[in-house]
Design a protein around this motif. Structure first.
Motif, PDB file in Angstrom:
ATOM      1  N   HIS A 171       0.837  -1.205   0.000  1.00 38.81           N
ATOM      2  CA  HIS A 171       0.000   0.000   0.000  1.00 38.81           C
ATOM      3  C   HIS A 171       0.874   1.259   0.000  1.00 38.81           C
ATOM      4  O   HIS A 171       1.940   1.285   0.593  1.00 38.81           O
ATOM      5  CB  HIS A 171      -0.886   0.016   1.255  1.00 38.81           C
ATOM      6  N   ALA A 172       0.335   2.302  -0.656  1.00 37.68           N
ATOM      7  CA  ALA A 172       0.927   3.641  -0.586  1.00 37.68           C
ATOM      8  C   ALA A 172      -0.155   4.585  -0.087  1.00 37.68           C
ATOM      9  O   ALA A 172      -1.282   4.577  -0.588  1.00 37.68           O
ATOM     10  CB  ALA A 172       1.429   4.085  -1.954  1.00 37.68           C
ATOM     11  N   LEU A 173       0.177   5.385   0.897  1.00 40.49           N
ATOM     12  CA  LEU A 173      -0.742   6.362   1.473  1.00 40.49           C
ATOM     13  C   LEU A 173      -0.163   7.755   1.268  1.00 40.49           C
ATOM     14  O   LEU A 173       0.959   8.032   1.685  1.00 40.49           O
ATOM     15  CB  LEU A 173      -0.929   6.098   2.972  1.00 40.49           C
ATOM     16  N   HIS A 174      -0.924   8.628   0.605  1.00 43.59           N
ATOM     17  CA  HIS A 174      -0.544  10.027   0.471  1.00 43.59           C
ATOM     18  C   HIS A 174      -1.254  10.750   1.605  1.00 43.59           C
ATOM     19  O   HIS A 174      -2.478  10.844   1.613  1.00 43.59           O
ATOM     20  CB  HIS A 174      -0.967  10.559  -0.887  1.00 43.59           C
ATOM     21  N   LYS A 175      -0.488  11.242   2.576  1.00 40.26           N
ATOM     22  CA  LYS A 175      -1.056  11.752   3.819  1.00 40.26           C
ATOM     23  C   LYS A 175      -0.713  13.219   4.032  1.00 40.26           C
ATOM     24  O   LYS A 175       0.430  13.635   3.776  1.00 40.26           O
ATOM     25  CB  LYS A 175      -0.550  10.924   4.997  1.00 40.26           C
TER      26      LYS A 175
ATOM     27  N   LYS B 284       4.554  -5.703   3.708  1.00 44.08           N
ATOM     28  CA  LYS B 284       4.042  -6.829   4.492  1.00 44.08           C
ATOM     29  C   LYS B 284       5.063  -7.946   4.431  1.00 44.08           C
ATOM     30  O   LYS B 284       5.711  -8.148   3.404  1.00 44.08           O
ATOM     31  CB  LYS B 284       2.708  -7.294   3.898  1.00 44.08           C
ATOM     32  N   THR B 285       5.176  -8.674   5.527  1.00 41.91           N
ATOM     33  CA  THR B 285       5.975  -9.894   5.518  1.00 41.91           C
ATOM     34  C   THR B 285       5.368 -10.915   6.452  1.00 41.91           C
ATOM     35  O   THR B 285       4.749 -10.565   7.456  1.00 41.91           O
ATOM     36  CB  THR B 285       7.450  -9.648   5.893  1.00 41.91           C
ATOM     37  N   VAL B 286       5.547 -12.162   6.091  1.00 40.54           N
ATOM     38  CA  VAL B 286       5.151 -13.281   6.938  1.00 40.54           C
ATOM     39  C   VAL B 286       6.391 -14.110   7.314  1.00 40.54           C
ATOM     40  O   VAL B 286       6.274 -15.137   7.966  1.00 40.54           O
ATOM     41  CB  VAL B 286       4.097 -14.184   6.248  1.00 40.54           C
TER      42      VAL B 286
ATOM     43  N   ASP C 286      -5.681   6.125  13.561  1.00 39.61           N
ATOM     44  CA  ASP C 286      -6.786   6.040  12.597  1.00 39.61           C
ATOM     45  C   ASP C 286      -6.334   5.702  11.183  1.00 39.61           C
ATOM     46  O   ASP C 286      -6.913   4.822  10.540  1.00 39.61           O
ATOM     47  CB  ASP C 286      -7.636   7.316  12.619  1.00 39.61           C
ATOM     48  N   TYR C 287      -5.319   6.363  10.674  1.00 41.18           N
ATOM     49  CA  TYR C 287      -4.910   6.062   9.302  1.00 41.18           C
ATOM     50  C   TYR C 287      -4.272   4.690   9.184  1.00 41.18           C
ATOM     51  O   TYR C 287      -4.347   4.058   8.127  1.00 41.18           O
ATOM     52  CB  TYR C 287      -4.022   7.168   8.703  1.00 41.18           C
ATOM     53  N   ILE C 288      -3.681   4.184  10.261  1.00 43.14           N
ATOM     54  CA  ILE C 288      -3.128   2.827  10.263  1.00 43.14           C
ATOM     55  C   ILE C 288      -4.272   1.813  10.166  1.00 43.14           C
ATOM     56  O   ILE C 288      -4.217   0.867   9.377  1.00 43.14           O
ATOM     57  CB  ILE C 288      -2.288   2.559  11.532  1.00 43.14           C
ATOM     58  N   ALA C 289      -5.318   2.017  10.959  1.00 44.27           N
ATOM     59  CA  ALA C 289      -6.485   1.126  10.894  1.00 44.27           C
ATOM     60  C   ALA C 289      -7.088   1.153   9.494  1.00 44.27           C
ATOM     61  O   ALA C 289      -7.460   0.100   8.954  1.00 44.27           O
ATOM     62  CB  ALA C 289      -7.515   1.533  11.942  1.00 44.27           C
ATOM     63  N   ASP C 290      -7.176   2.348   8.892  1.00 47.68           N
ATOM     64  CA  ASP C 290      -7.713   2.464   7.534  1.00 47.68           C
ATOM     65  C   ASP C 290      -6.862   1.679   6.538  1.00 47.68           C
ATOM     66  O   ASP C 290      -7.390   0.953   5.698  1.00 47.68           O
ATOM     67  CB  ASP C 290      -7.769   3.935   7.095  1.00 47.68           C
ATOM     68  N   VAL C 291      -5.552   1.839   6.620  1.00 46.25           N
ATOM     69  CA  VAL C 291      -4.660   1.150   5.678  1.00 46.25           C
ATOM     70  C   VAL C 291      -4.761  -0.361   5.850  1.00 46.25           C
ATOM     71  O   VAL C 291      -4.800  -1.096   4.861  1.00 46.25           O
ATOM     72  CB  VAL C 291      -3.202   1.643   5.817  1.00 46.25           C
ATOM     73  N   ILE C 292      -4.830  -0.841   7.075  1.00 45.73           N
ATOM     74  CA  ILE C 292      -4.957  -2.284   7.293  1.00 45.73           C
ATOM     75  C   ILE C 292      -6.233  -2.804   6.627  1.00 45.73           C
ATOM     76  O   ILE C 292      -6.222  -3.848   5.972  1.00 45.73           O
ATOM     77  CB  ILE C 292      -4.894  -2.621   8.793  1.00 45.73           C
ATOM     78  N   LYS C 293      -7.330  -2.052   6.727  1.00 42.63           N
ATOM     79  CA  LYS C 293      -8.571  -2.438   6.041  1.00 42.63           C
ATOM     80  C   LYS C 293      -8.382  -2.416   4.526  1.00 42.63           C
ATOM     81  O   LYS C 293      -8.829  -3.322   3.813  1.00 42.63           O
ATOM     82  CB  LYS C 293      -9.712  -1.495   6.427  1.00 42.63           C
TER      83      LYS C 293
ATOM     84  N   VAL D  54      -5.610  -2.816   2.828  1.00 48.65           N
ATOM     85  CA  VAL D  54      -4.754  -3.942   2.434  1.00 48.65           C
ATOM     86  C   VAL D  54      -5.569  -5.235   2.445  1.00 48.65           C
ATOM     87  O   VAL D  54      -5.479  -6.040   1.510  1.00 48.65           O
ATOM     88  CB  VAL D  54      -3.519  -4.040   3.360  1.00 48.65           C
ATOM     89  N   THR D  55      -6.381  -5.424   3.473  1.00 49.00           N
ATOM     90  CA  THR D  55      -7.236  -6.613   3.558  1.00 49.00           C
ATOM     91  C   THR D  55      -8.172  -6.703   2.349  1.00 49.00           C
ATOM     92  O   THR D  55      -8.440  -7.785   1.841  1.00 49.00           O
ATOM     93  CB  THR D  55      -8.056  -6.584   4.870  1.00 49.00           C
ATOM     94  N   ASN D  56      -8.612  -5.535   1.862  1.00 47.88           N
ATOM     95  CA  ASN D  56      -9.519  -5.487   0.708  1.00 47.88           C
ATOM     96  C   ASN D  56      -8.793  -5.421  -0.632  1.00 47.88           C
ATOM     97  O   ASN D  56      -9.424  -5.268  -1.672  1.00 47.88           O
ATOM     98  CB  ASN D  56     -10.464  -4.287   0.832  1.00 47.88           C
ATOM     99  N   GLY D  57      -7.460  -5.483  -0.619  1.00 47.76           N
ATOM    100  CA  GLY D  57      -6.689  -5.488  -1.854  1.00 47.76           C
ATOM    101  C   GLY D  57      -6.478  -4.120  -2.483  1.00 47.76           C
ATOM    102  O   GLY D  57      -6.064  -4.030  -3.635  1.00 47.76           O
TER     103      GLY D  57
END
Length: 147
Positions: A75-79, A91-93, A124-131, A133-136
């Motif tokens: 993901h890239a976020l312009h903030k 992301k890494t596993v 807040d923006y971290i929670a948004d990004v995680i969502k 990423v989960t949604n592709g």
């Protein structure tokens, strides 16, 4: 007279994932979002690739080692808050070591959370990004007027 070119701050963030849970650290004494949960993250210092910046930050903040091949751009976020930033999320596993709070002056504890059930005080923006990423979704914006 030539106008100075705009310079954007670039940061890197890590979604460290194990058993479908993401690792977050609770911030303290940094002056930014203290008491809130965030990802392993830091500034790109220049003269390094973004992956190398992420590897460096993961070692500094959680004492884990990650190979560049094991980092996936997600993901890239312009903030825009006080300034304008480009936030790059990896992301890494796969990594070596067990994540710990390696900078106890900046974080008080780390825990694993289900991405669908993050703590109430997640940035807040971290929670948004995680969502996202989960949604592709690989790009989002934060803090800009919608007009």
């Amino acid at each position: 007279m030539q106008k100075d070119k705009f310079k954007m701050i670039v940061s890197v963030y890590l979604l460290l994932v194990r058993d479908k849970k993401v690792y977050l650290q609770k911030r303290k004494d940094t002056g930014f979002r203290d008491g809130q949960w965030g990802l392993i993250a830091g500034h790109h210092d220049g003269q390094e690739t973004l992956k190398k910046a992420m590897i460096r930050e993961a070692k500094e903040e959680a004492n884990i080692d990650i190979a560049p091949v094991d980092l996936e751009f997600v993901h890239a976020l312009h903030k825009k808050e006080n300034d304008e930033r480009l936030e790059i999320f990896f992301k890494t596993v796969k990594w070596e070591g067990e994540p710990i709070i390696a900078e106890p002056h900046k974080a008080e504890r780390g825990e694993w959370f289900d991405p669908d059930h993050l703590p109430e005080r997640t940035i807040d923006y971290i929670a948004d990004v995680i969502k996202h990423v989960t949604n592709g979704q690989s790009y989002s914006e934060y803090g800009f007027d919608e007009s």
